[in-house]
Motif scaffolding. Structure first.
Motif, mmCIF file in Angstrom:
data_model
loop_
_atom_site.group_PDB
_atom_site.id
_atom_site.type_symbol
_atom_site.label_atom_id
_atom_site.label_comp_id
_atom_site.label_asym_id
_atom_site.label_seq_id
_atom_site.Cartn_x
_atom_site.Cartn_y
_atom_site.Cartn_z
ATOM 1 N N GLY A 1 -5.345 -6.794 -3.021
ATOM 2 C CA GLY A 1 -6.466 -7.677 -2.717
ATOM 3 C C GLY A 1 -6.853 -7.748 -1.256
ATOM 4 N N PHE A 2 -6.202 -6.957 -0.394
ATOM 5 C CA PHE A 2 -6.572 -6.973 1.032
ATOM 6 C C PHE A 2 -7.942 -6.329 1.214
ATOM 7 C CE2 PHE A 2 -2.026 -7.546 1.220
ATOM 8 C CZ PHE A 2 -1.858 -8.417 2.294
ATOM 9 N N LYS A 3 -8.799 -6.980 1.982
ATOM 10 C CA LYS A 3 -10.161 -6.468 2.189
ATOM 11 C C LYS A 3 -10.154 -5.175 2.994
ATOM 12 C CE LYS A 3 -12.141 -11.131 2.061
ATOM 13 N NZ LYS A 3 -12.852 -12.177 2.857
ATOM 14 N N THR A 4 -9.270 -5.098 3.972
ATOM 15 C CA THR A 4 -9.058 -3.861 4.729
ATOM 16 C C THR A 4 -7.648 -3.383 4.448
ATOM 17 O OG1 THR A 4 -10.584 -4.512 6.496
ATOM 18 C CG2 THR A 4 -8.931 -2.847 7.040
ATOM 19 N N TRP A 5 -7.518 -2.110 4.137
ATOM 20 C CA TRP A 5 -6.186 -1.564 3.807
ATOM 21 C C TRP A 5 -6.097 -0.154 4.367
ATOM 22 C CZ3 TRP A 5 -3.385 2.258 1.561
ATOM 23 C CH2 TRP A 5 -2.100 1.956 1.100
ATOM 24 N N CYS A 6 -5.083 0.080 5.192
ATOM 25 C CA CYS A 6 -4.860 1.398 5.781
ATOM 26 C C CYS A 6 -3.356 1.623 5.794
ATOM 27 C CB CYS A 6 -5.426 1.460 7.198
ATOM 28 S SG CYS A 6 -5.045 2.994 8.087
ATOM 29 N N GLY A 7 -2.864 2.435 4.867
ATOM 30 C CA GLY A 7 -1.428 2.556 4.775
ATOM 31 C C GLY A 7 -0.976 3.754 3.976
#
Length: 441
Positions: A126-132
């Motif tokens: 549910g994170f609006k920004t996700w970089c992983g």
């Protein structure tokens, strides 16, 4: 911004045991930025990783539920429909962002390299920004992905993971600093997880022969030599993480938002490094379960709310505590405790638990890991009790025996203590609707 709508940042590494800090008296490393955060904030001395294994811990951290309720074992998926801490912050009008190691999509390494596994947007918590990335055990060959549709990306980070991921994290905070919404941002890096290596400038500060081992590492040459070799890199990685924490705090100061931003620094679990002849994690010894846990930042609002606390903070507690710090009601589906009153001036202090619940729900079967299910508790007054199914295993008085050299589980003198602690453990099992066969005492 007001104190009830402050920003909040999580920063955590993987396998960073709670003893490996400068202010904790470890003679092998220097952690000036973590030490400063601790001096200015609240330190939870008895914080634990209630399941000392990456995936179950992370599932509990993100969901606020215990491992058997969320992610019970290694390479198990967080249910996509399960609400998370990001859900709660999104509903409160926050921007939410996650950078780094996820390890919650259930990908099996036998099917390929997890760093190349693309986690679809609907399974990013549910994170609006996700970089992983799902998982990565190659800190100089770290691949990240995110976005969706035409904005999707997947690329190799330049250089060393912690440095490059911190750069992305700071860039994202710079974008948010001038926005109208407060933010909840997470930085999760793999180091100091093995392999124990970082850049040459940090590695050059530590020589295996000069590493001082803990008193509970046995006098076995092979164990001690490996522990010293591994710890030289491990301590270098922690010092690098400490330096990157300093970079983040400098950026917050330069952006003028340091006074409105809480920072919680912690870890998912520890690393044995030869203590009791053991390596890595999944065990209930102190080196495996004890973790750093510091709440710092937002200094002007606190009126001397600093110092050490003996609350047994667990993995399920960080999400509700974070919401409490920001004045957001904790949803009833979170099982953890809100400890924000330990930091916020004039906030009523509730009745806190007297113990934290420890679990290994599903053994991994990996080398150097515990191959049995276990349950246990650590108490606020310094006791630890752990049971295998149908069998007592550990009983330690940590106040008198911090290195756990005298197991009292089978000493008849401590029969009443063992019974009392097993009764409390049974209450945790029942309260959380867990399933485990305790021994008959």
């Amino acid at each position: 911004m007001t104190t009830s709508r402050s920003n909040i940042i999580w920063i955590f590494g993987d396998q960073h045991r709670g003893q490996a800090l400068g202010f904790r008296g470890d003679p092998n490393l220097h952690t000036p930025n973590i030490d400063r955060l601790a001096a200015e904030g609240v330190v939870f001395d008895q914080a634990v990783g209630g399941c000392p294994l990456c995936c179950p811990y992370r599932g509990s951290l993100i969901s606020g539920r215990y491992p058997h309720q969320a992610v019970p074992g290694h390479e198990r998926q967080l249910p996509p429909e399960m609400p998370t801490v990001a859900t709660a912050f999104n509903e409160a009008g926050y921007d939410t962002a996650y950078f780094g190691k996820w390890h919650l999509d259930g990908f099996h390494e036998r099917e390929g390299r997890a760093a190349m596994h693309i986690i679809p947007p609907e399974r990013r918590g549910g994170f609006k920004t996700w970089c992983g990335y799902e998982n990565n055990n190659a800190q100089f060959d770290c691949w990240v992905h995110g976005g969706e549709g035409d904005d999707a990306f997947h690329y190799r980070l330049p250089g060393y993971e912690t440095d490059a991921m911190t750069e992305l994290f700071i860039d994202d905070i710079r974008k948010r600093a001038s926005g109208e919404r407060p933010f909840f941002s997470v930085l999760s890096v793999q180091p100091p997880h093995n392999p124990y290596t970082t850049t040459e400038d940090w590695m050059g500060r530590h020589t295996p022969a000069h590493i001082e081992l803990r008193p509970n590492v046995p006098p076995n040459p092979a164990i001690r030599e490996r522990a010293q070799r591994d710890l030289a890199g491990y301590y270098a990685m922690i010092e690098n993480l400490d330096w990157n924490l300093g970079r983040i705090r400098t950026a917050l100061d330069e952006l003028g938002i340091a006074d409105d931003t809480h920072i919680i620094f912690f870890s998912d679990h520890g690393d044995m490094h030869g203590s009791h002849g053991q390596l890595l994690k999944t065990s209930p010894w102190e080196e495996s379960i004890r973790v750093p846990c510091i709440i710092g930042g937002s200094k002007p609002y606190y009126d001397n709310k600093v110092g050490c606390r003996d609350n047994p903070v667990n993995h399920v507690d960080l999400a509700p505590t974070s919401l409490g710090l920001c004045g957001i009601d904790v949803p009833d589906w979170m099982a953890g405790t809100d400890y924000s009153a330990e930091r916020i001036k004039d906030k009523a202090t509730p009745n806190y638990p007297n113990s934290a619940y420890l679990q290994l729900v599903e053994p991994t079967g990996h080398a150097n890991s515990i191959d049995r299910r276990w349950r246990g508790i650590v108490t606020r007054d310094g006791w630890k009790y752990v049971a295998l199914e149908g069998q007592p295993w550990m009983l330690f008085n940590l106040n008198e025996d911090p290195y756990e050299l005298a197991n009292l589980a089978f000493n008849s003198i401590y029969g009443k203590v063992r019974q009392r602690l097993q009764t409390e453990l049974a209450e945790w099992i029942e309260r959380t609707d867990d399933s485990f066969s305790l021994p008959e005492l």
